[in-house]
Design a protein around this motif. Structure first.
Motif, short mmCIF file in Angstrom:
data_model
loop_
_atom_site.label_atom_id
_atom_site.label_comp_id
_atom_site.label_asym_id
_atom_site.label_seq_id
_atom_site.Cartn_x
_atom_site.Cartn_y
_atom_site.Cartn_z
N ILE A 217 4.67 -6.87 2.91
CA ILE A 217 3.32 -7.17 2.43
C ILE A 217 2.30 -6.66 3.44
CG2 ILE A 217 1.71 -9.01 1.80
CD1 ILE A 217 4.20 -10.68 1.04
N PRO A 218 1.45 -5.73 3.05
CA PRO A 218 0.46 -5.17 3.98
C PRO A 218 -0.65 -6.18 4.29
CG PRO A 218 0.08 -4.31 1.79
CD PRO A 218 1.33 -5.14 1.70
N GLU A 219 -1.15 -6.11 5.50
CA GLU A 219 -2.28 -6.98 5.88
C GLU A 219 -3.59 -6.22 5.61
OE1 GLU A 219 -2.69 -10.07 6.73
OE2 GLU A 219 -0.55 -10.39 6.38
N VAL A 220 -4.16 -6.45 4.46
CA VAL A 220 -5.43 -5.81 4.11
C VAL A 220 -6.38 -6.88 3.59
CG1 VAL A 220 -4.46 -3.55 3.57
CG2 VAL A 220 -4.57 -5.29 1.78
N GLU A 221 -7.67 -6.66 3.79
CA GLU A 221 -8.67 -7.61 3.30
C GLU A 221 -8.75 -7.55 1.78
OE1 GLU A 221 -12.56 -7.75 4.87
OE2 GLU A 221 -11.90 -7.70 6.96
N GLU A 222 -9.00 -8.70 1.19
CA GLU A 222 -9.15 -8.75 -0.26
C GLU A 222 -10.42 -7.99 -0.67
OE1 GLU A 222 -8.15 -8.59 -2.99
OE2 GLU A 222 -7.85 -10.55 -3.94
N TRP A 223 -10.41 -7.45 -1.89
CA TRP A 223 -11.60 -6.82 -2.43
C TRP A 223 -12.74 -7.84 -2.47
CZ3 TRP A 223 -8.34 -4.97 -7.18
CH2 TRP A 223 -7.57 -3.87 -6.80
N GLY A 224 -13.96 -7.37 -2.39
CA GLY A 224 -15.11 -8.26 -2.48
C GLY A 224 -15.20 -8.92 -3.86
N LEU A 225 -15.88 -10.04 -3.90
CA LEU A 225 -16.01 -10.79 -5.16
C LEU A 225 -16.62 -9.92 -6.26
CD1 LEU A 225 -15.84 -13.48 -6.70
CD2 LEU A 225 -18.13 -14.00 -5.85
N THR A 226 -17.64 -9.16 -5.91
CA THR A 226 -18.31 -8.32 -6.91
C THR A 226 -17.35 -7.30 -7.50
OG1 THR A 226 -20.45 -8.59 -5.80
CG2 THR A 226 -20.24 -6.74 -7.32
N GLU A 227 -16.53 -6.68 -6.65
CA GLU A 227 -15.57 -5.68 -7.12
C GLU A 227 -14.53 -6.32 -8.04
OE1 GLU A 227 -12.45 -2.30 -5.34
OE2 GLU A 227 -13.65 -3.54 -3.97
#
Length: 549
Positions: A324-334
């Motif tokens: 599982i890659p450690e990446v930030e979640e997409w923004g709420l708007t996206e």
């Protein structure tokens, strides 16, 4: 409450039902027959007679048994035929010929029928003058009279759908959403109706959704068939794999078990972006990053199946999970934009959620309740622009129409040239939240708002002297956190005033208005940063007492 009710969904018929307050099945039959060009002119008389505000009269005593059920008003073709039979001695076959002749209004045929009708009436004891008057009266009604049996059949379905919606609202709305799943506007409408009734709409889920919308524990689960770009062959493959070996445990497991020839990259991307994999407890951004690897494994497994290699081990014993890659979640708007694009509405939230309290400072109405306001009444709405159309009038002036969406639905705004000149760039940008003041207008059975003023939310705040209040807990505000707060404010410079509300629990509260160098632009990015920093409950917009909008 007529959304989804057969024949009653138009605003005109809904309004008629509100006025009529039907108490018997015959009233529904008559309403459906009345609501058409021609007999519409009689609706007010029908309602007034139904409630005893207008006397019920008959042009001849023999008409009472024929017209009694419709309060003395001729509505049905069968009534026209019976009047010809009872008054003028026509057979039913002759009466049908008369009905058709009156509908076509051919002069020579009408003259022949008048002669026959008057002669028959005179034979039955009705004087010639009255007979001609009765013929004229029947001819007026016959031109638009509706078939009673058709109207009764429609009314039966109307009653059945109303009964189902009343007693089984969750099941009814799930069924109608399934029927209309390919029409995004209707799906959005019925989703809004479910929310108004307090029925929760669950997002699509590869481990629980079927092709259509389904009822799950008193809630409605979104159907996979309503996700844009996800076809029935792909859905069949997903359901077949899930039914064979149970829920999917990971994206890799999913790609290895479905037919990736049918469930291709585009389909899986749409499933991820619509939230259909959220039950796997991974961020959508993580799933997106894992897709290449998972698809590679799935395509390899497909080749193995086709070559028969899996028979050596048994497919059910092979399961591979990717890191599982450690990446930030997409923004709420996206995330929300993707849901709206693929599902036709927002599932896990709404872009306006964070603005709800601010919009409420200015709005006097919401789009779902505009029909409570009279024609010409002034209202103020707050929301976002989702569609814009510009045109030139016959006088050469520019005007525009746009759709304003709030948390409760949407409505059309009409902008004439004088107002358009003050806000055209704002409308074309379609960014941010706008506050619209205008007058309610009813036309052609629809409702819209004629704009008188359109300004950005920030401008509405300025006119009312609204400040951004940041509530801080004195005990947790270390020197480092205060420094971080100052950096965040400085990174979003603007004209919006800010005050700090410092709380010492059990001791005191202090409000400090910050100097102009700490005024901000309350953009989405700024709001997200401040919510992460302080929590949504500690970010508040409040008007000063002297402010006027």
């Amino acid at each position: 409450d007529t959304d989804g009710i057969f024949q009653l969904e138009t605003s005109g018929l809904t309004d008629l039902m509100k006025k009529l307050k039907p108490s018997r099945f015959e009233d529904i039959i008559a309403s459906i027959a009345l609501y058409r060009p021609g007999p519409m002119a009689l609706m007010d008389d029908f309602v007034a007679r139904r409630h005893g505000r207008q006397p019920i009269t008959y042009d001849h005593p023999k008409l009472e048994p024929i017209l009694k059920d419709t309060y003395g008003i001729c509505i049905y073709q069968e009534q026209v035929m019976r009047m010809a039979s009872d008054l003028a001695g026509y057979s039913m076959g002759q009466a049908d010929i008369l009905r058709k002749a009156m509908g076509k209004k051919k002069p020579e045929v009408m003259a022949q029928q008048r002669s026959q009708f008057v002669a028959g009436c005179v034979k039955n004891g009705i004087d010639e003058k009255k007979a001609n008057e009765l013929f004229d009266m029947i001819a007026r009604f016959a031109g638009y009279a509706f078939n009673l049996s058709h109207s009764a059949a429609y009314a039966m379905v109307t009653y059945q759908t109303a009964w189902l919606k009343t007693h089984y609202p969750v099941e009814f709305l799930a069924a109608i959403l399934s029927v209309e799943k390919e029409k995004s506007e209707k799906v959005s409408r019925y989703i809004a109706e479910a929310k108004r009734k307090g029925i929760e709409i669950l997002p699509p889920d590869v481990n629980e959704s079927d092709l259509d919308f389904t009822v799950v524990g008193g809630k409605i689960r979104f159907g996979l068939g309503a996700i844009k770009n996800v076809g029935e062959s792909a859905i069949s493959s997903i359901l077949e794999a899930r039914n064979a070996r149970g829920p999917f445990t990971s994206l890799s497991d999913f790609c290895q078990r479905v037919d990736t020839g049918k469930v291709n990259r585009k389909v899986i991307e749409c499933l991820i972006r619509s939230g259909a994999f959220d039950s796997l407890k991974l961020r959508r951004a993580q799933l997106w990053e894992m897709l290449d690897s998972a698809l590679s494994r799935g395509q390899a497994r497909k080749k193995e199946r086709e070559s028969g290699q899996l028979s050596l081990f048994g497919e059910e014993q092979i399961e591979t999970h990717d890191p599982i890659p450690e990446v930030e979640e997409w923004g709420l708007t996206e995330r929300l934009t993707a849901e709206k694009e693929l599902l036709g509405f927002y599932v896990t939230g709404h872009p306006l959620d964070r603005y709800a309290e601010e919009i409420a400072l200015h709005a006097t109405a919401t789009t779902d309740a505009l029909e409570r306001h009279g024609d010409g009444e002034s209202v103020t709405l707050g929301g976002m622009i989702t569609a814009l159309k510009e045109k030139t009038t016959s006088q050469g002036k520019r005007m525009a129409f746009f759709t304003l969406e709030d948390l409760y639905g949407s409505t059309e705004i009409v902008v004439f040239s004088e107002v358009l000149e003050t806000c055209i760039e704002l409308l074309r940008e379609r960014r941010g939240i706008v506050v619209v003041t205008g007058k309610v207008q009813y036309r052609n059975e629809s409702l819209d708002i004629v704009a008188e003023r359109i300004v950005p939310l920030e401008e509405a705040h300025r006119r009312r002297n609204v400040w951004l209040h940041l509530q801080l807990d004195h005990e947790t505000m270390t020197r480092e956190r205060i420094g971080a707060l100052k950096e965040t404010l400085a990174a979003h410079p603007g004209a919006f005033p800010v005050s700090l509300h410092i709380v010492r629990p059990g001791h005191s509260e202090t409000i400090v208005r910050l100097p102009e160098r700490f005024h901000v632009t309350p953009s989405d990015a700024f709001r997200e940063e401040m919510i992460r920093f302080l929590g949504k409950q500690n970010l508040q917009f409040r008007p000063a007492e002297s402010g006027v909008w």
